[in-house]
Design an enzyme around this catalytic site. Structure first.
Site, PDB file in Angstrom:
ATOM      1  N   HIS A   1       0.812  -1.216   0.000  1.00 57.61           N
ATOM      2  CA  HIS A   1       0.000   0.000   0.000  1.00 57.61           C
ATOM      3  C   HIS A   1       0.855   1.281   0.000  1.00 57.61           C
ATOM      4  O   HIS A   1       0.876   2.025  -0.965  1.00 57.61           O
ATOM      5  CB  HIS A   1      -0.902   0.020   1.227  1.00 57.61           C
ATOM      6  CG  HIS A   1      -1.840  -1.161   1.320  1.00 57.61           C
ATOM      7  ND1 HIS A   1      -2.779  -1.481   0.367  1.00 57.61           N
ATOM      8  CD2 HIS A   1      -1.977  -2.092   2.297  1.00 57.61           C
ATOM      9  CE1 HIS A   1      -3.450  -2.561   0.737  1.00 57.61           C
ATOM     10  NE2 HIS A   1      -2.998  -2.953   1.901  1.00 57.61           N
TER      11      HIS A   1
HETATM   12  O1  RIB Z   1      -5.351   0.454   3.951  1.00 57.41           O
HETATM   13  C1  RIB Z   1      -3.954   0.480   3.910  1.00 57.41           C
HETATM   14  C2  RIB Z   1      -3.417   1.556   4.793  1.00 57.41           C
HETATM   15  O2  RIB Z   1      -3.804   1.298   6.135  1.00 57.41           O
HETATM   16  C3  RIB Z   1      -1.874   1.608   4.827  1.00 57.41           C
HETATM   17  O3  RIB Z   1      -1.469   2.938   5.022  1.00 57.41           O
HETATM   18  C4  RIB Z   1      -1.527   0.771   6.023  1.00 57.41           C
HETATM   19  O4  RIB Z   1      -0.290   1.178   6.637  1.00 57.41           O
HETATM   20  C5  RIB Z   1      -2.656   1.100   6.941  1.00 57.41           C
HETATM   21  O5  RIB Z   1      -2.344   2.323   7.578  1.00 57.41           O
END
Ligand code: RIB
Ligand code: CA
Length: 315
Positions: free
Chosen positions: A244
């Site tokens: 992500h």
């Molecule tokens: O949904 C993914 C996000 O949520 C990323 O930033 C992960 O680190 C969590 O914070």
């Protein structure tokens, strides 16, 4: 092109750690400060992890600011995939930089004011956690938006569906009211939603390639990714971890690797099944003005080649 004047707002967080390591090594990014927010873990451990990641990267020149310990209105909401420490089983080096006495929102406002005056280049705020700190900064003075080059965020979900409810992605859901303030601020926004981060799967083969890089940073990244592996090919299309947060760092450094589509985006703050949902008007039926550039695709092999090359700079 001159390095991009950037602040990263983060809730470290396994994937945040990899994003920070990539940003700290990227020649395209001039990391002016790290601001830390509640999110995956409570603010205390998140700050500790940010300090320790900077120690792992051998960097003592980047100020680290503590920010909001909880969302603006909703109850605190934690991550699911990061372990109690926020970095899984990883043992990180001891911190070498103290937390600044200046609150994250105050620091962001100060830097945006300087940029709005033209004293510094416009500031890119890269958010990889909930948007509470950025909302608190922008709420101080609407004129601060003039100092924003862009808010480049990992957050939101469209066709991919949510990862914590059927409709909402964690970073937005953890503070939907802050997200609504940011999306209504007029700041230029670039979003890396789950739709694109799920295309950045750190498969076992890609993790093995990264693990072969020399140096202690690569070993730490490989350990983080092994822990982050969802082992859910039905959901993600392959084994591995969806990268992500590093995805939006990749966009900053190599925007040519991504496909983008511009649309108006609204944040649902109504309690219920759509709470925290990001809603894009792809076909302009509302007549609203577009407020976000949404990353819809990436060249995954080229992205991981970039990530390997960037992390390889530590060796
Ligand atoms: O949904 C993914 C996000 O949520 C990323 O930033 C992960 O680190 C969590 O914070
Ligand atoms: Ca994060």
């Amino acid at each position: 092109m001159a390095p991009i004047a950037t602040v990263i707002d983060t809730d470290p967080g396994v994937d945040d750690c990899i994003a920070l390591l990539a940003a700290l090594a990227s020649p395209e990014i001039d990391l002016r400060a790290i601001t830390v927010t509640h999110g995956n873990v409570e603010l205390g451990p998140a700050l500790e992890n940010a300090r320790r990641i900077c120690a792992l990267a051998g960097r003592t020149d980047v100020p680290i600011h503590g920010g909001a310990a909880r969302p603006l209105l909703r109850a605190p909401y934690r991550g699911k995939f990061h372990g109690r420490s926020g970095v899984g089983p990883l043992e990180l080096p001891s911190p070498e930089v103290d937390v600044s006495a200046e609150h994250a929102a105050t620091a962001l406002a100060r830097m945006l004011r300087a940029a709005a005056r033209g004293d510094t280049p416009p500031l890119t705020i890269c958010t990889i956690g909930p948007l509470t700190n950025v909302a608190l900064a922008l709420a101080q003075d609407p004129g601060l938006v003039a100092g924003v080059a862009r808010i480049a965020m990992m957050g939101g979900a469209f066709q991919a569906g949510g990862n914590r409810t059927p409709s909402a992605e964690f970073n937005i859901l953890a503070d939907p009211h802050a997200a609504r303030i940011v999306f209504a601020s007029g700041a230029p926004i670039v979003m890396a939603p789950l739709d694109v981060t799920h295309q950045a799967m750190a498969t076992p083969a890609r993790v093995e390639t990264l693990a072969r890089l020399p140096g202690r940073v690569a070993a730490a990244v490989a350990e983080l990714l092994a822990f982050f592996d969802r082992k859910d090919p039905a959901r993600y299309g392959s084994q591995g971890a969806p990268l992500h947060d590093p995805t939006i760092i990749g966009w900053l450094a190599r925007p040519d690797l991504f496909r983008v589509r511009r649309a108006p985006v609204e944040i649902c703050i109504d309690e219920g099944p759509a709470f925290g949902q990001t809603i894009a008007d792809w076909w302009g039926v509302t007549g609203q003005t577009a407020n976000a550039d949404i990353l819809t695709g990436l060249d995954a092999d080229a992205f991981f080649a970039w990530l390997g090359e960037t992390l390889g700079r530590y060796s």
